[in-house]
Design a protein around this motif. Structure first.
Motif, short mmCIF file in Angstrom:
data_model
loop_
_atom_site.label_atom_id
_atom_site.label_comp_id
_atom_site.label_asym_id
_atom_site.label_seq_id
_atom_site.Cartn_x
_atom_site.Cartn_y
_atom_site.Cartn_z
N GLY A 170 8.18 6.31 5.32
CA GLY A 170 7.44 7.43 5.89
C GLY A 170 7.36 8.53 5.12
O GLY A 170 6.32 9.26 5.42
N VAL A 171 8.39 9.05 4.64
CA VAL A 171 8.06 10.16 3.65
C VAL A 171 7.27 10.02 2.64
O VAL A 171 6.30 10.79 2.28
CB VAL A 171 9.56 10.63 2.99
CG1 VAL A 171 9.48 11.77 2.00
CG2 VAL A 171 10.81 10.98 4.10
N ILE A 172 7.20 8.78 2.04
CA ILE A 172 6.18 8.33 0.80
C ILE A 172 4.69 8.84 1.55
O ILE A 172 3.90 9.22 0.93
CB ILE A 172 6.47 7.33 0.29
CG1 ILE A 172 7.79 7.11 -0.36
CG2 ILE A 172 5.36 6.84 -0.66
CD1 ILE A 172 8.38 5.76 -1.23
N CYS A 173 4.63 8.10 2.66
CA CYS A 173 3.15 7.96 3.46
C CYS A 173 2.75 9.39 3.69
O CYS A 173 1.73 9.87 3.72
CB CYS A 173 3.30 7.15 4.43
SG CYS A 173 3.39 5.44 4.13
N ALA A 174 3.76 10.09 4.14
CA ALA A 174 3.59 11.76 4.66
C ALA A 174 2.93 12.50 3.40
O ALA A 174 2.24 13.53 3.68
CB ALA A 174 4.74 12.31 5.01
#
Length: 475
Positions: free
Chosen positions: A276-280
């Motif tokens: 999720g952090v990478i996508c954000a």
């Protein structure tokens, strides 16, 4: 060694009436808190724990050191659930900021059809509930929108509300992000993913029954594409607030693969949070400082669409502290009841009715419903019932997954059907439909306990403790 053992044992065996006093006090305190004082349930639980401790020390002559030890042991037994609850806050925030949850909602809304509104409503709300792990959020946001859409199609609000509740609680018991889904295996002594896999049999069967039921009900009503303008507006608002892509649904697929390949819960959830952090950062273009705030305090959605603003303003570590503190209060109460022997007294009385495996599972399930009726809270239903019957399941060589599944098939799933529980109050408030009105249309919630009893009687999917892998059992 004999002297130490005597010092740690309860000197007086509690009677049934004395053992029921703390349970009754929980009901009274919760009732007054919900109907008169408008308090959270934490304080009533604390006072009920004080009453239980007073009875244990004064009436039963237990040592306070033993009671305190019981509280600590109770909390330690659910420490994994507490850690996972913290991770849930991180994941929900990162998945919203990364556009993963918005993409799931966006493409879920695309499958809505007026001719099969109730079935598609069930599917979409289930997706959101499984993704977020929150039945309350699903009902209070997307559920409200579904109610408006359904009403415009001529479908009575009670029917749509029943459909929303069915979907919301399917997600509540099947999502690895749900606190109840984490608490049940922690109490029973199994792992999160082993618990979810075992629930797929009863929950999956009940879900099919719900789909068929809502399909037949929907045949009585019709709608047109013009009546779903709200869906178009929500979809457009999602596009404005987030970068939406079908590729952003891959993290959910990855999470399901982690479950399938039996990756331990905490590493699997950490991996989901990092995705999720990478996508954000890479897809949505957020900087590190923004992501740090999201992980701490949750995502703040500034969409002009009120429903989206409420639905996606959530997550974060600090926003999970309410749930963590509730778990601690529940475990404190359960620890006192267990260590003092009061739970065992109640269980022994009920176990007289439990003949064979089917009788034990049915008795366990009905006890979970009874705790819901008395205490008005699904957390207590899982915690108290799990503590009462865990040892008996072990004695009968039944896998802990059977217990954890039963706790959810009866405790979690019936909580929104009892008008004075916190869950039912939330559902009826969010949807504007009374519990007794939507109850007949909660097909999944009604079917699930019945399916569980049938499985228990036939022995289908009932597993022996000696037959399950060692890694699926938490000592």
């Amino acid at each position: 060694m004999k002297e130490n053992t005597k010092a740690e044992t309860v000197q007086k065996k509690p009677g049934l009436l004395l053992s029921l006093i703390p349970i009754v006090s929980v009901f009274i305190f919760l009732y007054l808190s919900l109907t008169r004082w408008g308090l959270d349930i934490h304080i009533p639980l604390i006072f009920a724990a004080i009453i239980a401790a007073f009875i244990a020390v004064v009436c039963l002559k237990c040592k306070w050191s033993d009671i305190e030890k019981g509280i600590i042991e109770s909390i330690c037994s659910a420490m994994q659930a507490i850690l996972i609850a913290c991770l849930i806050g991180l994941i929900v925030g990162s998945w919203i900021a990364g556009g993963i949850v918005p993409s799931l909602v966006y493409y879920g809304l695309k499958i809505l059809s007026p001719k099969f509104f109730l079935v598609t409503c069930l599917l979409v709300c289930s997706i959101v509930s499984v993704t977020t792990g929150s039945s309350w959020t699903t009902a209070g946001t997307l559920g409200v929108a579904m109610l408006g859409i359904g009403t415009s199609m001529g479908i009575p609000p009670a029917i749509t509300a029943g459909c929303v509740v069915s979907a919301a609680y399917f997600g509540d018991k099947m999502s690895p992000f749900s606190d109840t889904t984490n608490l049940a295996p922690a109490v029973a002594g199994t792992t999160l993913f082993a618990h979810i896999r075992h629930m797929m049999y009863t929950a999956g069967t009940s879900y099919v029954i719900a789909i068929i039921g809502f399909m037949f009900i929907n045949m009585k009503y019709s709608g047109s594409a013009e009546q779903v303008t709200q869906i178009t507006e929500v979809s457009a608002a999602l596009r404005e607030e987030f970068i939406v892509s079908p590729w952003l649904m891959l993290p959910l697929v990855i999470l399901l693969l982690l479950i399938y390949f039996k990756i331990p819960a905490i590493p699997g959830l950490v991996a989901s949070m990092l995705i999720g952090v990478i996508c954000a950062v890479t897809v949505q273009g957020n900087d590190i400082a923004t992501i740090g705030k999201v992980l701490s305090y949750g995502y703040e959605c500034n969409s002009s669409n009120e429903m989206l603003a409420e639905l996606f303003s959530k997550g974060g570590l600090q926003n999970m502290m309410w749930t963590v503190s509730l778990i601690l209060c529940s475990l404190t109460f359960g620890g006192v009841m267990h260590k003092s022997g009061m739970l065992e007294t109640i269980a022994a009385s009920l176990l007289k009715l439990a003949k064979g495996t089917a009788g034990l599972i049915t008795c366990t399930g009905l006890t979970a419903v009874l705790v819901n009726l008395i205490c008005g809270e699904q957390y207590l239903s899982i915690l108290i019932t799990g503590k009462m019957y865990k040892e008996e399941f072990e004695k009968r060589d039944l896998a802990p997954q059977n217990l954890s599944r039963t706790l959810e098939d009866f405790g979690t799933i019936t909580s929104p059907l009892i008008p004075w529980t916190t869950c039912a109050v939330a559902m009826s408030t969010y949807l504007g439909v009374s519990t007794l009105e939507y109850l007949p249309y909660c097909i999944l919630n009604i079917a699930n306990p019945i399916v569980a009893i049938i499985f228990a009687i036939t022995g289908f999917t009932i597993r022996k403790r000696s037959q399950v892998p060692a890694e699926d059992i938490v000592e």
